[in-house]
Design an enzyme around this catalytic site. Structure first.
Site, PDB file in Angstrom:
ATOM      1  CG  ASN A 141      -0.423   0.098   2.492  1.00 12.46           C
ATOM      2  OD1 ASN A 141       0.672  -0.406   2.730  1.00 12.46           O
ATOM      3  ND2 ASN A 141      -1.112   0.753   3.395  1.00 12.46           N
ATOM      4  CD  GLU A 238       4.709  -0.229  13.381  1.00  8.31           C
ATOM      5  OE1 GLU A 238       3.481  -0.056  13.504  1.00  8.31           O
ATOM      6  OE2 GLU A 238       5.525   0.007  14.296  1.00  8.31           O
ATOM      7  CB  CYS A 272      -1.817   0.892   8.467  1.00  9.08           C
ATOM      8  SG  CYS A 272      -0.529   2.127   8.392  1.00  9.08           S
TER       9      CYS A 272
HETATM   10  P1  NAD Z   1       0.114  -8.821   4.072  1.00 13.43           P
HETATM   11  O1  NAD Z   1       0.286  -9.154   5.521  1.00 13.43           O
HETATM   12  O2  NAD Z   1      -0.733  -9.688   3.265  1.00 13.43           O
HETATM   13  O3  NAD Z   1       1.559  -8.810   3.349  1.00 13.43           O
HETATM   14  C1  NAD Z   1       2.625  -8.026   3.828  1.00 13.43           C
HETATM   15  C2  NAD Z   1       3.938  -8.678   3.373  1.00 13.43           C
HETATM   16  O4  NAD Z   1       4.098  -9.925   4.058  1.00 13.43           O
HETATM   17  C3  NAD Z   1       4.005  -8.981   1.883  1.00 13.43           C
HETATM   18  O5  NAD Z   1       5.305  -8.735   1.406  1.00 13.43           O
HETATM   19  C4  NAD Z   1       3.692 -10.473   1.856  1.00 13.43           C
HETATM   20  O6  NAD Z   1       4.213 -11.125   0.726  1.00 13.43           O
HETATM   21  C5  NAD Z   1       4.411 -10.935   3.109  1.00 13.43           C
HETATM   22  N1  NAD Z   1       3.945 -12.230   3.643  1.00 13.43           N
HETATM   23  C6  NAD Z   1       2.784 -12.896   3.380  1.00 13.43           C
HETATM   24  N2  NAD Z   1       2.753 -14.056   4.048  1.00 13.43           N
HETATM   25  C7  NAD Z   1       3.898 -14.119   4.770  1.00 13.43           C
HETATM   26  C8  NAD Z   1       4.428 -15.066   5.701  1.00 13.43           C
HETATM   27  N3  NAD Z   1       3.783 -16.170   6.034  1.00 13.43           N
HETATM   28  N4  NAD Z   1       5.640 -14.807   6.258  1.00 13.43           N
HETATM   29  C9  NAD Z   1       6.305 -13.674   5.968  1.00 13.43           C
HETATM   30  N5  NAD Z   1       5.842 -12.736   5.107  1.00 13.43           N
HETATM   31  C10 NAD Z   1       4.646 -12.956   4.514  1.00 13.43           C
HETATM   32  O7  NAD Z   1      -0.344  -7.285   4.037  1.00 13.43           O
HETATM   33  P2  NAD Z   1      -0.719  -6.418   2.757  1.00 13.43           P
HETATM   34  O8  NAD Z   1      -2.034  -6.864   2.224  1.00 13.43           O
HETATM   35  O9  NAD Z   1       0.439  -6.324   1.841  1.00 13.43           O
HETATM   36  O10 NAD Z   1      -0.903  -4.973   3.447  1.00 13.43           O
HETATM   37  C11 NAD Z   1      -2.078  -4.560   4.077  1.00 13.43           C
HETATM   38  C12 NAD Z   1      -1.976  -4.675   5.581  1.00 13.43           C
HETATM   39  O11 NAD Z   1      -0.828  -3.973   6.034  1.00 13.43           O
HETATM   40  C13 NAD Z   1      -3.148  -4.031   6.312  1.00 13.43           C
HETATM   41  O12 NAD Z   1      -3.550  -4.865   7.371  1.00 13.43           O
HETATM   42  C14 NAD Z   1      -2.561  -2.734   6.868  1.00 13.43           C
HETATM   43  O13 NAD Z   1      -3.198  -2.226   8.010  1.00 13.43           O
HETATM   44  C15 NAD Z   1      -1.159  -3.137   7.143  1.00 13.43           C
HETATM   45  N6  NAD Z   1      -0.280  -1.972   7.155  1.00 13.43           N
HETATM   46  C16 NAD Z   1       0.201  -1.546   8.351  1.00 13.43           C
HETATM   47  C17 NAD Z   1       1.000  -0.404   8.407  1.00 13.43           C
HETATM   48  C18 NAD Z   1       1.558   0.081   9.711  1.00 13.43           C
HETATM   49  O14 NAD Z   1       2.540   0.815   9.696  1.00 13.43           O
HETATM   50  N7  NAD Z   1       0.990  -0.287  10.854  1.00 13.43           N
HETATM   51  C19 NAD Z   1       1.299   0.282   7.232  1.00 13.43           C
HETATM   52  C20 NAD Z   1       0.791  -0.185   6.026  1.00 13.43           C
HETATM   53  C21 NAD Z   1       0.004  -1.323   5.992  1.00 13.43           C
END
Ligand code: NAD
Length: 465
Positions: A141, A238, A272
Site C-alpha cells: 500500500n 507494524e 493502515c
Molecule cells: P500482508 O500481511 O498480506 O503482506 C505483507 C507482506 O508480508 C508482503 O510482502 C507479503 O508477501 C508478506 N507475507 C505474506 N505471508 C507471509 C508469511 N507467512 N511470512 C512472511 N511474510 C509474509 O499485508 P498487505 O495486504 O500487503 O498490506 C495490508 C496490511 O498492512 C493491512 O492490514 C494494513 O493495516 C497493514 N499496514 C500496516 C501499516 C503500519 O505501519 N501499521 C502500514 C501499512 C500497511
C-alpha cells in the site's frame, strides 16, 4: 497469475484499474537464490559495517536524488500495479526522498555517549553498533515510503538488508532496488528478493544468519511471523488499525468533515492509519453527517480516487459492505462497485450510519473506502468507544477545547494522536507505530529507528598510571 520459466516462476502483473492490461512480469526467486542472497548479505556486512557512517549517509543522499529523478517512472509503475493515483504516488515519493535525506543525516550524528565513571582512570562510553543482516518484508500500500523507512535506517546504521516487497508492488520494488545500485550500493548490501510471502517468509523467518525482521502488513501474517520466527530474532511488526475520529460540537465542522473524509477515503481507504470510524457529538450530528456526504460527493473515481489494489481486496471490501447491511447498519452513501468504470476494481466511497459496536464494521479492519458513522452523547462516550477496540494505531479528535485535547492525548489508547488533523500521515523525524494489536517491537522512523536497527556496546577504557 504465474507460469514457470526454467526453475523460476513468472508472475504477471495486471492493472487493477483495467485488469485486462498486463503491466509487466516478475520472476520469482527460487529458495536457493533467497538463501544465496542471505549468505551474500552476511559476507557483505563485515565490509559495510566498517564503512564510515558519513559515507553510508552519502549513498542515501544520492539515492534520494535518484528517487526524485525517477519520480515519474516510480509513480506510474506503482499506480499501474497497485492502483494508487499518480498524484498520490508522487506525494509518497516526495516523502520517500525526505525519509532518505533524514536518514542520510543520521550518518553524521552521534553514535553513542560519554558517561561519567566512578573511577578517575576509566573512560566510560557507549557506541551503537549494527545487528547484521536485516530482513525487510513490506506491503503493497506504500510501495516506496514503507520500504524506504525500513531500508534507509537499516543501512545507515551499518546493517545489510534482504528486502522482500509485496508481489503486488514487485515492479516498483525492482526499480527502487536498481536506484540503490545506481547510488553505489552492491546487491549484497541490499538485495531484493521476489516471491510469495508464504514461501519466502518462511525462509527469512527461519534463517540463522538473519538477525532481525522488520515487517509491515496484516495482523494475520504478523502473528504468523511472531510464532514462526527463529528464537532470538529481533522483530518489529507494524500491523493493522481500526482508527477513529471524534468530532465534538465546538470543532470547526467544515475542517472536521473534510479531514475525516480525507482520512477515510485517501488512497481508497487503503492506509493502515485510515479513518474507519467517526464519533459525532449528537448536538451537531445531522449537520456533520450532511457535510461528510458533501465531501464524499466531491471524490471522482478514476481521477481523485483509484481502484482498490486487487480482485481479492475488491471482493473482501464488497463482502464487508454487504455484511454491514446485513447486520443492520444504514447505507447513506455509495456502497457498491462503481458504475461506468469498466472491469476495474473501483468501489464507491461508502458511508454507513446506525452502526453499533457489536457490528463487524465497527471492529474489523476493512482496508477500503468505508466509513462507519456513530452518534455519541458527549466526549466521554466517544472516548470509551474509540478505545473499545483491539487495535491502537491512530486516532483524531476535532475540538477547540484545549482541556479535552490534552485529555484525549493522555487517555486515548493509540500510538498516533491527532488533534484537528486526520488520522493518517507521519513525518520522517517522528516515531511511528501503534499500541495494542497494531504494533510489536520498537517504533519506526525518527530517532526511534535506532532502537531497532542497532544494539549498544558499553565500553570502559582504563588508563592506569
Ligand atoms: P500482508 O500481511 O498480506 O503482506 C505483507 C507482506 O508480508 C508482503 O510482502 C507479503 O508477501 C508478506 N507475507 C505474506 N505471508 C507471509 C508469511 N507467512 N511470512 C512472511 N511474510 C509474509 O499485508 P498487505 O495486504 O500487503 O498490506 C495490508 C496490511 O498492512 C493491512 O492490514 C494494513 O493495516 C497493514 N499496514 C500496516 C501499516 C503500519 O505501519 N501499521 C502500514 C501499512 C500497511
Amino acid at each position: 497469475m504465474t507460469a514457470t520459466a526454467g526453475k523460476r516462476e513468472i508472475y504477471e502483473v495486471y492493472n487493477p484499474a483495467n485488469p485486462l492490461e498486463l503491466v509487466g512480469k516478475i520472476e520469482f526467486n527460487t529458495a536457493e537464490e533467497v538463501i544465496e542472497a542471505i549468505i551474500s548479505a552476511e559476507a557483505a556486512f563485515h565490509t559495510w559495517k566498517n564503512y564510515s557512517p558519513v559515507a553510508r549517509g552519502e549513498i542515501l543522499q544520492k539515492t534520494a536524488e535518484l528517487v526524485g529523478k525517477n519520480s515519474k517512472l516510480l509513480a506510474e509503475t506503482a499506480s499501474r500495479e497497485m492502483g494508487k493515483t499518480v498524484a498520490e504516488m508522487e506525494g509518497e515519493i516526495k516523502r520517500g526522498a525526505s525519509i532518505l535525506r533524514y536518514f542520510a543525516q543520521e550518518g553524521m550524528r552521534a553514535e553513542g555517549e560519554v558517561l561519567p565513571s566512578a573511577s578517575e582512570t576509566n573512560m566510560l562510553y557507549t557506541k551503537r553498533v549494527p545487528l547484521g543482516v536485516v530482513a525487510a518484508i513490506t506491503p503493497w500500500n506504500f510501495p516506496v515510503a514503507i520500504p524506504l523507512w525500513k531500508i534507509a535506517p537499516a543501512l545507515v546504521y551499518g546493517n545489510t538488508v534482504v528486502w522482500k516487497p509485496s508481489i503486488q508492488a514487485a515492479l516498483t520494488g525492482e526499480i527502487l532496488g536498481d536506484i540503490f545500485l545506481q547510488a553505489g550500493l552492491t546487491r549484497a548490501v541490499l538485495s531484493v528478493v521476489q516471491g510469495p510471502g508464504s514461501v519466502l517468509g518462511r525462509i527469512l523467518t527461519e534463517a540463522p544468519r538473519i538477525k532481525a525482521i522488520t515487517f509491515t502488513g496484516s495482523n494475520a501474517v504478523g502473528e504468523n511471523i511472531l510464532k514462526s520466527a527463529r528464537q532470538g530474532m529481533r522483530l518489529q511488526l507494524e500491523l493493522g488499525g481500526k482508527n477513529a475520529a471524534v468530532i465534538l460540537a465546538d470543532a470547526y465542522l467544515n475542517l472536521a468533515a473534510r479531514l475525516t473524509i480525507e482520512g477515510a477515503m485517501k488512497q481508497t481507504g487503503q492506509r493502515c492509519t485510515a479513518t474507519s470510524r467517526v464519533y459525532i457529538e449528537e448536538a451537531v450530528y445531522d449537520e456533520v453527517l450532511e457535510r461528510l456526504i458533501a465531501e464524499a460527493e466531491k471524490i471522482e473515481l478514476g481521477v481523485t480516487m483509484g481502484p482498490v489494489a486487487s480482485r481479492n481486496r475488491y471482493e473482501e471490501i464488497l463482502a464487508a459492505i454487504n455484511l454491514a447491511k446485513k447486520e443492520g447498519a444504514t447505507l447513506v452513501y455509495g456502497g457498491g462497485p462503481a458504475q461506468d468504470m469498466g472491469s476495474g476494481y473501483f468501489i464507491e466511497p461508502t458511508i454507513f450510519t446506525d452502526v453499533t459496536h457489536d457490528m463487524a464494521i465497527a471492529r474489523e479492519e476493512i482496508f477500503g473506502p468505508v466509513l462507519a458513522v456513530i452518534k455519541v452523547k458527549d466526549y466521554e462516550e466517544a472516548l470509551k468507544l474509540v478505545n473499545d477496540t483491539e487495535y491502537g494505531l491512530s486516532a483524531s479528535l476535532f475540538t477547540n477545547n484545549l482541556r479535552l485535547a490534552f485529555d484525549f492525548s493522555e487517555r486515548c489508547e493509540a500510538g498516533l494522536i491527532n488533534i484537528n488533523n486526520e488520522t493518517g500521515g507521519a513525518e520522517p523525524q517522528a516515531p511511528f507505530g501503534g499500541m495494542k494489536k497494531s504494533s510489536f517491537g520498537p517504533r519506526e522512523q525518527g530517532q526511534a529507528a535506532k532502537e531497532f536497527f542497532t544494539t549498544v556496546k558499553t565500553i570502559t577504557i582504563g588508563t592506569p598510571d
